[in-house]
Design a protein around this motif. Sequence first.
Motif, PDB file in Angstrom:
ATOM      1  N   ARG A 187       0.813  -1.258   0.072  1.00  0.00           N
ATOM      2  CA  ARG A 187      -0.046   0.178  -0.127  1.00  0.00           C
ATOM      3  C   ARG A 187       0.981   1.222   0.043  1.00  0.00           C
ATOM      4  O   ARG A 187       1.852   1.382   0.952  1.00  0.00           O
ATOM      5  N   PRO A 188       0.855   1.995  -1.054  1.00  0.00           N
ATOM      6  CA  PRO A 188       1.661   3.351  -1.011  1.00  0.00           C
ATOM      7  C   PRO A 188       1.254   4.360   0.009  1.00  0.00           C
ATOM      8  O   PRO A 188       0.085   4.513   0.257  1.00  0.00           O
ATOM      9  N   PHE A 189       2.318   5.029   0.540  1.00  0.00           N
ATOM     10  CA  PHE A 189       2.110   5.997   1.444  1.00  0.00           C
ATOM     11  C   PHE A 189       2.770   7.321   1.079  1.00  0.00           C
ATOM     12  O   PHE A 189       2.590   8.299   1.943  1.00  0.00           O
ATOM     13  N   PHE A 190       3.619   7.315   0.213  1.00  0.00           N
ATOM     14  CA  PHE A 190       4.403   8.460  -0.300  1.00  0.00           C
ATOM     15  C   PHE A 190       5.004   8.366  -1.867  1.00  0.00           C
ATOM     16  O   PHE A 190       5.147   7.277  -1.899  1.00  0.00           O
ATOM     17  N   ALA A 191       5.087   9.427  -2.707  1.00  0.00           N
ATOM     18  CA  ALA A 191       5.551   9.264  -3.869  1.00  0.00           C
ATOM     19  C   ALA A 191       5.950  10.544  -4.480  1.00  0.00           C
ATOM     20  O   ALA A 191       5.686  11.479  -3.925  1.00  0.00           O
ATOM     21  N   GLY A 192       6.852  10.327  -5.479  1.00  0.00           N
ATOM     22  CA  GLY A 192       7.365  11.609  -6.261  1.00  0.00           C
ATOM     23  C   GLY A 192       7.978  10.948  -7.485  1.00  0.00           C
ATOM     24  O   GLY A 192       7.655   9.924  -7.880  1.00  0.00           O
ATOM     25  N   THR A 193       8.762  11.817  -7.957  1.00  0.00           N
ATOM     26  CA  THR A 193       9.337  11.255  -9.379  1.00  0.00           C
ATOM     27  C   THR A 193      10.909  11.317  -9.263  1.00  0.00           C
ATOM     28  O   THR A 193      11.318  10.798  -8.378  1.00  0.00           O
ATOM     29  N   TYR A 194      11.561  12.095  -9.807  1.00  0.00           N
ATOM     30  CA  TYR A 194      13.100  12.179  -9.763  1.00  0.00           C
ATOM     31  C   TYR A 194      13.356  13.178  -8.552  1.00  0.00           C
ATOM     32  O   TYR A 194      12.769  14.177  -8.352  1.00  0.00           O
ATOM     33  N   PHE A 195      14.319  12.639  -7.887  1.00  0.00           N
ATOM     34  CA  PHE A 195      14.893  13.283  -6.490  1.00  0.00           C
ATOM     35  C   PHE A 195      16.351  13.349  -7.038  1.00  0.00           C
ATOM     36  O   PHE A 195      17.016  12.648  -7.220  1.00  0.00           O
ATOM     37  N   PRO A 196      16.966  14.762  -6.785  1.00  0.00           N
ATOM     38  CA  PRO A 196      18.366  14.827  -7.019  1.00  0.00           C
ATOM     39  C   PRO A 196      19.297  14.494  -5.819  1.00  0.00           C
ATOM     40  O   PRO A 196      18.471  14.171  -4.687  1.00  0.00           O
ATOM     41  N   PRO A 197      20.798  14.414  -5.996  1.00  0.00           N
ATOM     42  CA  PRO A 197      21.253  13.916  -4.972  1.00  0.00           C
ATOM     43  C   PRO A 197      21.565  15.050  -3.890  1.00  0.00           C
ATOM     44  O   PRO A 197      21.885  14.698  -2.799  1.00  0.00           O
ATOM     45  N   GLU A 198      21.155  16.179  -4.380  1.00  0.00           N
ATOM     46  CA  GLU A 198      21.382  17.272  -3.247  1.00  0.00           C
ATOM     47  C   GLU A 198      20.385  18.336  -3.656  1.00  0.00           C
ATOM     48  O   GLU A 198      19.783  18.268  -4.558  1.00  0.00           O
ATOM     49  N   PRO A 199      19.658  19.168  -2.491  1.00  0.00           N
ATOM     50  CA  PRO A 199      18.655  19.726  -2.693  1.00  0.00           C
ATOM     51  C   PRO A 199      18.634  20.741  -4.001  1.00  0.00           C
ATOM     52  O   PRO A 199      19.645  21.441  -4.105  1.00  0.00           O
ATOM     53  N   ARG A 200      17.627  20.956  -4.754  1.00  0.00           N
ATOM     54  CA  ARG A 200      17.712  21.439  -5.966  1.00  0.00           C
ATOM     55  C   ARG A 200      16.341  21.976  -6.600  1.00  0.00           C
ATOM     56  O   ARG A 200      15.429  21.038  -6.524  1.00  0.00           O
ATOM     57  N   GLY A 201      16.030  23.285  -6.953  1.00  0.00           N
ATOM     58  CA  GLY A 201      14.941  23.574  -7.475  1.00  0.00           C
ATOM     59  C   GLY A 201      13.756  23.233  -6.633  1.00  0.00           C
ATOM     60  O   GLY A 201      12.577  22.956  -7.195  1.00  0.00           O
ATOM     61  N   GLY A 202      13.722  23.328  -5.612  1.00  0.00           N
ATOM     62  CA  GLY A 202      12.731  23.042  -4.571  1.00  0.00           C
ATOM     63  C   GLY A 202      12.410  21.625  -4.008  1.00  0.00           C
ATOM     64  O   GLY A 202      11.558  21.146  -3.377  1.00  0.00           O
ATOM     65  N   LEU A 203      13.273  20.754  -4.664  1.00  0.00           N
ATOM     66  CA  LEU A 203      13.223  19.234  -4.441  1.00  0.00           C
ATOM     67  C   LEU A 203      13.952  18.976  -3.383  1.00  0.00           C
ATOM     68  O   LEU A 203      15.262  19.313  -3.406  1.00  0.00           O
ATOM     69  N   PRO A 204      13.757  18.078  -2.471  1.00  0.00           N
ATOM     70  CA  PRO A 204      14.688  17.660  -1.489  1.00  0.00           C
ATOM     71  C   PRO A 204      15.718  16.710  -1.851  1.00  0.00           C
ATOM     72  O   PRO A 204      15.452  16.115  -2.849  1.00  0.00           O
ATOM     73  N   ALA A 205      16.936  16.356  -1.296  1.00  0.00           N
ATOM     74  CA  ALA A 205      17.514  15.438  -1.835  1.00  0.00           C
ATOM     75  C   ALA A 205      17.250  13.874  -1.627  1.00  0.00           C
ATOM     76  O   ALA A 205      16.537  13.863  -0.786  1.00  0.00           O
ATOM     77  N   PHE A 206      17.563  13.158  -2.486  1.00  0.00           N
ATOM     78  CA  PHE A 206      17.038  11.708  -2.230  1.00  0.00           C
ATOM     79  C   PHE A 206      17.386  11.328  -1.233  1.00  0.00           C
ATOM     80  O   PHE A 206      16.416  10.676  -0.229  1.00  0.00           O
ATOM     81  N   ARG A 207      18.476  11.331  -0.422  1.00  0.00           N
ATOM     82  CA  ARG A 207      18.851  10.808   0.804  1.00  0.00           C
ATOM     83  C   ARG A 207      18.085  11.738   1.942  1.00  0.00           C
ATOM     84  O   ARG A 207      17.769  10.727   3.079  1.00  0.00           O
TER      85      ARG A 207
END
Length: 612
Positions: free
Chosen positions: A115-135
């Motif tokens: 059962r999914p509880f969170f999702a996104g698409t591409y995550f960068p290795p470092e915070p970038r463009g409003g996206l958190p880093a994947f780690r």
Amino acid sequence: MNRRLTEATSPYLRSHADNPVPWFPWGDAAFDEARRRDVPVLVSIGYSTCHWCHVMARESFQDPATAADLESGFVSIKVDREEHPEVDAAYMAAASAFTAHLGWPLTVFATPDGRPFFAGTYFPPEPRGGLPAFRQVLAAVREAWEERRDEIDGTAGAVVEALADVRARAGDEASTLPTVDDLTAAARALAGREDPEYGGFGAGEGPKFPVATALRFLQARLVRENAPEASAVADRALAAMASSALRDPVEGGLFRYATRRDWSVPHFERMLTDNAQLLDVALAAGHEPTARGIARFLIDVLQQPSGGFGAAQDSESWIDGARSEGGYYEQDAAARAALEPPAVDGKIVTGWNGLAIGALARAGARVGEESWIEAARWAADAVLETNTTADGRLVRASLDEIPSRAAATLSDYGQLAGGLVALAVATAEPAYALRAGELVEACVAPDGTLAVPGGGDPVLAAQGLAAPDASSDGDEPSGPAALAEAALALWTLGAGPRYREVAERIVASGVAAALAQPLAHAALLRTAAALTIPPRQVVVVTDDAVHPLAAAARSLDADVIAVVSAARAREFAAAGFALFEAKTSTSPATAYDCRDFACRLPVTEPALLGGD
């Protein structure tokens, strides 16, 4: 190397086998392991020609620190969306609850019961463009899993319940068949979305796609006869694409989409689905050079040693020791000859091969290219041999003549059946049409509802997770639309009223949504258009396939154009295809021009074969 992935029947999974991430392929084993360890599941979905999938793989999945985080706190599953479209659709639908920006790579976190509880698409290795880093995402998910499990369970349960509710409501709206006026209005509404300056659909600054399903509806005979101005939109779109950077001038074929409104700056992957359908569009629009380029790309680039057509060609390749997106395609013929071409995903997807088989069979017959028909036959024989189980069911795909364990979809059955009907007509071999009939029948339950033989994906079924019914068309005809088209094609050959009834039932169940949103349901509307007016069926009986009467017939605008010997006509009739009954010839060639199975007097001279 990860042996679980090196043994996969997906080039995409194999490309991740050297990641330090201990990937599992899709299946029960991964979820069993997550339950044993009581850790969340990461489901990472992509495909082999996805540029941002490659980027995230290089940035994150090849990174030892990220891999260590995944190994310690998660069970990680890598999914090829082309091999498992039902899995992709289910998780994509779930992901829409968490983000409006959907695409690939798709990154979904789920409980051990799926059962999914969170999702996104591409995550960068470092915070970038409003996206958190994947780690950072991994750390936050792990912290929530360990400290706020009740919240996760509540979210996951709500998502699954919402999806179940959508599925329960799907298909509730039954209707009647549309009228000519209904379909004409839908065509004009669709044509009204034309970019008046550059052609195609949409005048915004975002990406512009060919949308071949929509173009094919606008080229339907009903639309050409009742709204020629709408049909002209399809012709202009094809002309604009053919003269733009979206078309590869060296190897033929068109790229996936353009990032600019004027068809410039393409996304440089070339897909089987797009090009198979655009081959039909090009011929209908009278762009034979474009059609020949597409056919050359399908045969010379995508067709595999086994005979089947690969899924796509990558946008990236190696140039001067570095990965380059599109660099290969920006070279002229001489420069390309010195470069290693982008990789082809050699996965033989059943339904997509059906689209290519049908397009090449129709195009080869129309322009007199027997080699195209033979390429279609080779692919059909390969798919029927390798992508079919011992009990006659289809599988989704194969690689290197090894069938995948992934279940076939309704679109696989419908698209392959449609291709086989076209091949039967082009080769004058009824066996292909008989197999097409078996495929359609296998998907129709006694009560008339549609169902995949053997059921859908067993892991999703066990988890109670499924996507809403895929009745809309994206870059290919949906399962219901493809089955309706194949059933109607069988009926036009005289296979019996049962097949027309199947097509009518499918169209009636989806026509309300299709008329309201023609761009999203154009493949279904194309079949609706064919149901609404009497079919034109032309049969030429001759032993000379290049006889002038045969050539004249192939230039006509008809639903069926069959050139057969008297012996083959008898074979079709004996196999149950009533269109061919009593079709004989007492001269070198005889043509029968029929409307809804009522034939005019046979003619033996090309000039006597009417144009309408």
